[in-house]
Design an enzyme around this catalytic site. Structure first.
Site, PDB file in Angstrom:
ATOM      1  N   LYS A 168       0.818  -1.222   0.000  1.00 36.38           N
ATOM      2  CA  LYS A 168       0.000   0.000   0.000  1.00 36.38           C
ATOM      3  C   LYS A 168       0.846   1.263   0.000  1.00 36.38           C
ATOM      4  CE  LYS A 168      -0.486  -0.198   5.022  1.00 36.38           C
ATOM      5  NZ  LYS A 168       0.199  -1.491   5.158  1.00 36.38           N
TER       6      LYS A 168
ATOM      7  N   GLU B 187      -5.077  -6.305  -4.711  1.00 37.81           N
ATOM      8  CA  GLU B 187      -6.249  -6.395  -3.836  1.00 37.81           C
ATOM      9  C   GLU B 187      -5.863  -6.336  -2.361  1.00 37.81           C
ATOM     10  OE1 GLU B 187      -9.669  -6.006  -2.740  1.00 37.81           O
ATOM     11  OE2 GLU B 187      -9.790  -6.761  -4.794  1.00 37.81           O
TER      12      GLU B 187
ATOM     13  N   VAL C 196      -5.358  -2.971   0.429  1.00 38.69           N
ATOM     14  CA  VAL C 196      -6.373  -2.271   1.223  1.00 38.69           C
ATOM     15  C   VAL C 196      -7.292  -3.286   1.884  1.00 38.69           C
ATOM     16  CG1 VAL C 196      -8.278  -0.625   1.198  1.00 38.69           C
ATOM     17  CG2 VAL C 196      -6.331  -0.288  -0.337  1.00 38.69           C
TER      18      VAL C 196
ATOM     19  N   GLY D 156      -0.225  -8.304  19.830  1.00 36.41           N
ATOM     20  CA  GLY D 156       0.327  -8.370  18.484  1.00 36.41           C
ATOM     21  C   GLY D 156      -0.445  -7.585  17.445  1.00 36.41           C
TER      22      GLY D 156
ATOM     23  N   ASP E 190      -1.337   4.938   8.007  1.00 42.37           N
ATOM     24  CA  ASP E 190      -1.674   3.693   7.306  1.00 42.37           C
ATOM     25  C   ASP E 190      -3.037   3.804   6.632  1.00 42.37           C
ATOM     26  OD1 ASP E 190      -1.366   0.556   7.011  1.00 42.37           O
ATOM     27  OD2 ASP E 190      -3.339   0.883   7.916  1.00 42.37           O
TER      28      ASP E 190
ATOM     29  N   LYS F   4      -4.287   3.913   2.407  1.00 41.21           N
ATOM     30  CA  LYS F   4      -5.355   3.070   1.863  1.00 41.21           C
ATOM     31  C   LYS F   4      -6.464   3.920   1.247  1.00 41.21           C
ATOM     32  CE  LYS F   4      -4.362  -0.546   5.237  1.00 41.21           C
ATOM     33  NZ  LYS F   4      -4.775  -1.183   6.505  1.00 41.21           N
TER      34      LYS F   4
END
Length: 428
Positions: free
Chosen positions: A107, A131, A134, A189, A203, A207
């Site tokens: 991305k 694909e 995102v 995590g 982030d 996207k």
């Protein structure tokens, strides 16, 4: 295709790369009936051969030399799951120029420089599919490019970062403050050791640049996306949101307006009855509004080894089908328009604002006067509680120009009766 097999190379054997390898192995019995061929992992590019050996059935496929892959004419598909800008960008361009199809989950690279990669794929008449870039395992790129192409997409809004959604869910359901919820996300995590890209909205911003480009057929890059994170959200903000029938979510929002495209990522109050309000924990969802289809929502796991691998392998299978029918490059770049980006000052938003003020006559009138003089209409004005000589008030505006709201805030900050502007959050 040689001996009824397609040879692929995987670049990277981290979380996603390992997941792709696992899913391909698990799908082997299905490949002939699904594709008419088998898929063989011929090479896997890694940094550390010894450390990667335990992750594959046959360590002989491992290499730390890019030339072993790019010079191998039997490899038809390159799967880039290394992440980052370089050397991923160079490797992808090299692969396309060498006549190989490419599948990626990158991305960061697509949001910044996707047009160059798609132009290279077009020139080579090869597939470049992404694909998994995102919303992890949720199909959204393909639906926007294919199933929904008969629509004018008006708006794309979604929860596209699982880490922040997990944090906000814990703050809402268990009354945690941000740092406590972040620590839990790290322990489980969900959050990286350095969570900046997640909690500051970066982030999600990448996207949303990708989704806006595809949905509106005009190139939007990450630098065009205004981002705000969730680090300033408190448990008190979340409680107040509940009192007015809302949840707080980190939403990516892209709108195609008459005046241009607007794309941003912000914490927002959203009505508890909206489908996105019930998307919790690490799940993602993307809400798409089209002129013909109306409202649609895509929901599922937005990250993780196997969900992301699911999207990558789906792209690999699509490439193989296109190869079989001689139509690679069939669906390429869809950015055939040049729509301007809207100036942030001209974007229209609603706001939730929490303010600590002196508890004396005339304060509320002064605050409302500042808003009124700057063209900001108020939907709700609530005095919440008193503490010593201070009162806390909550203001929810009507839809206003962001410039007018910003001007109001600048004036309020200069007033001695305003002791603290505790929160400013948009309202969806």
């Amino acid at each position: 295709m040689k001996d009824n097999k397609i040879q692929i190379a995987i670049l990277g054997l981290g979380t996603v790369g390992t997941g792709v390898y696992k899913v391909l192995k698990k799908q082997q019995p299905e490949m002939l009936p699904k594709l008419g061929v088998e898929v063989e992992v011929r090479r896997v590019l890694v940094r550390n051969l010894e450390r990667a050996a335990s992750r594959v059935d046959d360590p002989s496929v491992l290499t730390n030399n890019w030339e072993d892959i790019i010079s191998d004419d039997t490899i038809d598909i390159i799967v880039e799951v290394m992440g980052g800008m370089e050397p991923a960008r160079t490797y992808i361009l090299d692969a396309l120029h060498a006549g190989k199809n490419v599948v990626t989950a990158n991305k960061d690279l697509i949001a910044a420089d996707g047009h160059a990669l798609m132009d290279a794929a077009k020139d080579a008449n090869k597939d470049f599919l992404f694909e998994a870039a995102v919303a992890g395992g949720i199909p959204i790129i393909q639906p926007l490019k294919q199933a929904l192409q008969g629509n004018y997409i008006e708006e794309i809004v979604g929860i596209v970062n699982g880490t922040t959604n997990f944090i906000l869910t814990k703050m809402a359901e268990e009354g945690m403050e941000f740092q406590e919820a972040l620590q839990l996300a790290t322990d489980l995590g969900y959050a990286e050791a350095d969570p900046t890209a997640d909690v500051e909205g970066l982030d999600a911003g990448r996207k949303m640049a990708i989704l806006a480009s595809i949905g509106f057929h005009s190139r939007v890059t990450f630098k065009d996306v205004y981002t705000e994170g969730i680090t300033k959200i408190t448990a008190r903000d979340i409680r107040y949101a509940k009192e007015v029938g809302c949840r707080i979510k980190l939403l990516g929002r892209a709108r195609n307006t008459e005046d241009g495209i607007e794309v941003g990522v912000y914490p927002m109050l959203i009505d508890s009855r909206h489908p996105l309000a019930s998307v919790n924990d690490s799940f993602n969802a993307v809400f798409v509004k089209g002129d013909a289809v109306g409202d649609t929502m895509f929901y599922g796991r937005g990250a993780g080894e196997l969900p992301t691998a699911s999207a990558v392998v789906g792209d690999i299978f699509d490439v193989i089908k296109n190869m079989h029918f001689g139509c690679t490059g069939r669906i390429g770049c869809t950015c055939y328009k040049q729509i301007p980006m809207k100036n942030r000052e001209n974007i229209i938003s609603k706001y939730f604002m929490r303010i600590k003020v002196e508890d004396r006559p005339g304060v509320l009138a002064a605050v409302t006067s500042v808003f009124g003089n700057n063209g900001v209409s108020i939907e709700q004005f609530i005095q919440k509680r008193k503490n010593d000589d201070l009162a806390e008030i909550v203001v929810i505006t009507e839809e206003v120009l962001e410039k007018n709201f910003d001007d109001s805030v600048k004036i309020l900050k200069t007033m001695s009766m305003i002791k603290q502007i505790s929160a400013i959050i948009r309202v969806y």
